[in-house]
Design an enzyme around this catalytic site. Structure first.
Site, short mmCIF file in Angstrom:
data_model
loop_
_atom_site.label_atom_id
_atom_site.label_comp_id
_atom_site.label_asym_id
_atom_site.label_seq_id
_atom_site.Cartn_x
_atom_site.Cartn_y
_atom_site.Cartn_z
N GLU A 126 0.89 -1.14 -0.10
CA GLU A 126 0.03 0.05 -0.09
C GLU A 126 0.62 1.26 0.02
O GLU A 126 0.29 2.37 0.06
CB GLU A 126 -1.03 -0.03 1.26
CG GLU A 126 -1.97 -1.04 1.30
CD GLU A 126 -2.73 -0.83 2.48
OE1 GLU A 126 -2.78 0.13 3.31
OE2 GLU A 126 -3.76 -1.66 2.78
N GLY A 127 2.16 1.40 0.01
CA GLY A 127 2.96 2.27 -0.06
C GLY A 127 3.25 2.92 1.46
O GLY A 127 3.73 4.02 1.93
#
Length: 338
Positions: free
Chosen positions: A305-306
Site C-alpha cells: 500500500e506504500g
C-alpha cells in the site's frame, strides 16, 4: 522495414542522462559543514539531503509536495491459491482507500503527504503467468508503463510508490527470479500469510512462470510475460520521475521488483530512487542486495500500500527541513569546531 517496438520510448528514458546537479550537491555539502552541529552527527539524514539535491538540483533541498501513489491490480495466478486472501479483496480495498480507512490513509494524513490511488482494472485479472503471458502484447504493456507517468502529475516533488493486488508477491518473485536468477524457493515468501504447503505451491508456480520464459533476457519483454499491471505502472513512474528530476521512494518487495526491471535496463536509471524499508518478505533483502541499495527503515512490515514509503517520506521531509531550516554557526552566533 521493421515495426518500432512500443518499448523504445521507455528504453530511451532508461538510457538518457540526467541533468548535471553537481553545483547543487556542492552547495549542499558546503552548507551541511556549517550547520550548528558536529559534522556527521545527523548520520544518514545528511546523506538524504545530499541525495535530494543530486536528484532535484535544488540547494537547499526541499520537500513541499510529497505524494504516495498506489497502483491496484488483479492477477490470474491468484486463482492457484498463492495468497491467504481471495481476489475479491482487491475491489474491497479500493473502496477502503476511497473511504480513508486503510493504513496508508492514516500514515499519509499523519505526515501531511498526498495520496492517489489508481485502479488498473482490478475487475480484469492479468493472465495466469504459470501458463500464459500476463499482458496480451507489448503494446498493452507499454500502455500500462505509460499510465505510470500520471504518478508525477500535480508538481510532485517527492514520489512514494505503493501497490495493492492479491497475488502480486508471486508475480514480483517470478520477475526477480527471471531477471536476477534463482529458484522459486529463493524468492517466494509469506505474502499475505501463506505458510507450509501453500508456500511450497507458491514456489512451484514461480518456477513454472520462470521456466515458461526461459531464455528471454529483455526486462521489458519479461515484464510483459510475467506482469503485472501495478509493477508495469510503477516501472513507468520510476522512468518518468527520473526524466523530471523527481526523487522516488520505493516501498516494499513488489515495488522493488519494478525497480529491478528498470535497473536491468540501466543500473544508473534508479539513482534517483531511495528504498524505504526492508520488509518481512525474506527475498526483499535479496533483491535490494542485488541492486546494491540499503533501505532507510527495518520495521518488520509487509503490508504494501506504500505504507513503508510514506513512513520513510516523513524521515526525508525531516532531513530536508533540518538542512534548510537549521542555522549555520555564523547565523546563530555559535562557536564552530576548533
Amino acid at each position: 522495414m521493421t515495426d518500432r517496438s512500443p518499448f523504445e520510448d521507455f528504453r530511451a528514458l532508461a538510457r538518457a542522462d540526467r541533468p548535471d546537479t553537481a553545483a547543487a550537491v556542492a552547495a549542499t555539502r558546503a552548507r551541511e559543514a556549517q550547520l550548528t552541529k558536529p559534522a556527521g552527527s545527523l548520520g544518514r539524514l545528511e546523506a538524504i539531503s545530499e541525495w535530494l539535491a543530486s536528484v532535484t538540483g535544488r540547494a537547499p533541498p526541499a520537500v513541499d509536495r510529497p505524494r504516495v501513489v498506489v497502483f491496484a491490480a488483479s492477477h490470474g495466478v491468484a486463482d492457484r491459491g498463492v495468497s491467504a486472501f481471495p481476489s475479491s479483496v482487491n475491489a474491497q480495498m479500493l473502496a477502503n482507500f476511497r473511504e480513508g480507512k486503510a493504513a496508508i490513509n492514516q500514515i499519509c494524513g499523519a505526515y501531511g503527504i498526498g495520496l492517489s490511488v489508481f485502479d488498473l482494472a482490478v475487475d480484469v485479472p492479468t493472465g495466469d503467468i504459470a501458463e500464459v503471458d500476463a499482458f496480451a502484447s507489448e503494446r498493452d504493456t507499454a500502455a500500462t508503463l505509460a499510465f505510470g507517468l500520471e504518478a508525477i502529475a500535480n508538481n510532485v516533488d517527492l514520489l512514494g510508490l505503493g501497490e495493492m493486488g492479491i497475488g502480486n508477491t508471486t508475480v514480483a518473485a517470478a520477475l526477480c527470479a527471471a531477471i536476477l536468477g534463482g529458484s522459486g524457493a529463493d524468492w517466494a515468501g509469506p505474502g499475505t500469510g501463506v505458510t507450509g504447503s501453500a508456500l511450497a505451491r507458491k514456489a512451484e508456480v514461480i518456477d513454472l512462470a520462470v521456466a515458461r520464459v526461459a531464455g528471454e533476457t529483455d526486462p521489458f519483454i519479461l515484464l510483459q510475460r510475467i506482469g503485472g499491471r501495478e509493477i508495469a505502472a510503477m516501472a513507468g513512474a520510476i522512468l518518468a520521475a527520473r526524466s523530471q528530476g523527481v526523487p522516488v521512494v520505493v516501498d516494499g518487495y513488489v515495488a522493488t521488483s519494478a525497480a529491478v526491471v528498470v535497473h536491468a535496463m540501466n543500473p544508473a536509471a534508479i539513482d534517483h530512487c531511495i528504498f524505504a524499508h526492508r520488509s518481512a518478505e525474506p527475498a526483499h533483502a535479496r533483491a535490494m542486495a542485488a541492486l546494491g541499495v540499503e533501505p532507510l527503515l527495518d520495521l518488520g512490515m509487509r503490508l504494501g500500500e506504500g505504507t513503508g514509503a510514506a513512513l520513510a517520506m516523513g524521515l526525508i521531509k525531516a532531513a530536508a527541513a533540518c538542512h534548510s531550516g537549521m542555522a549555520t554557526f555564523a547565523e546563530a552566533g555559535v562557536d564552530g569546531p576548533a
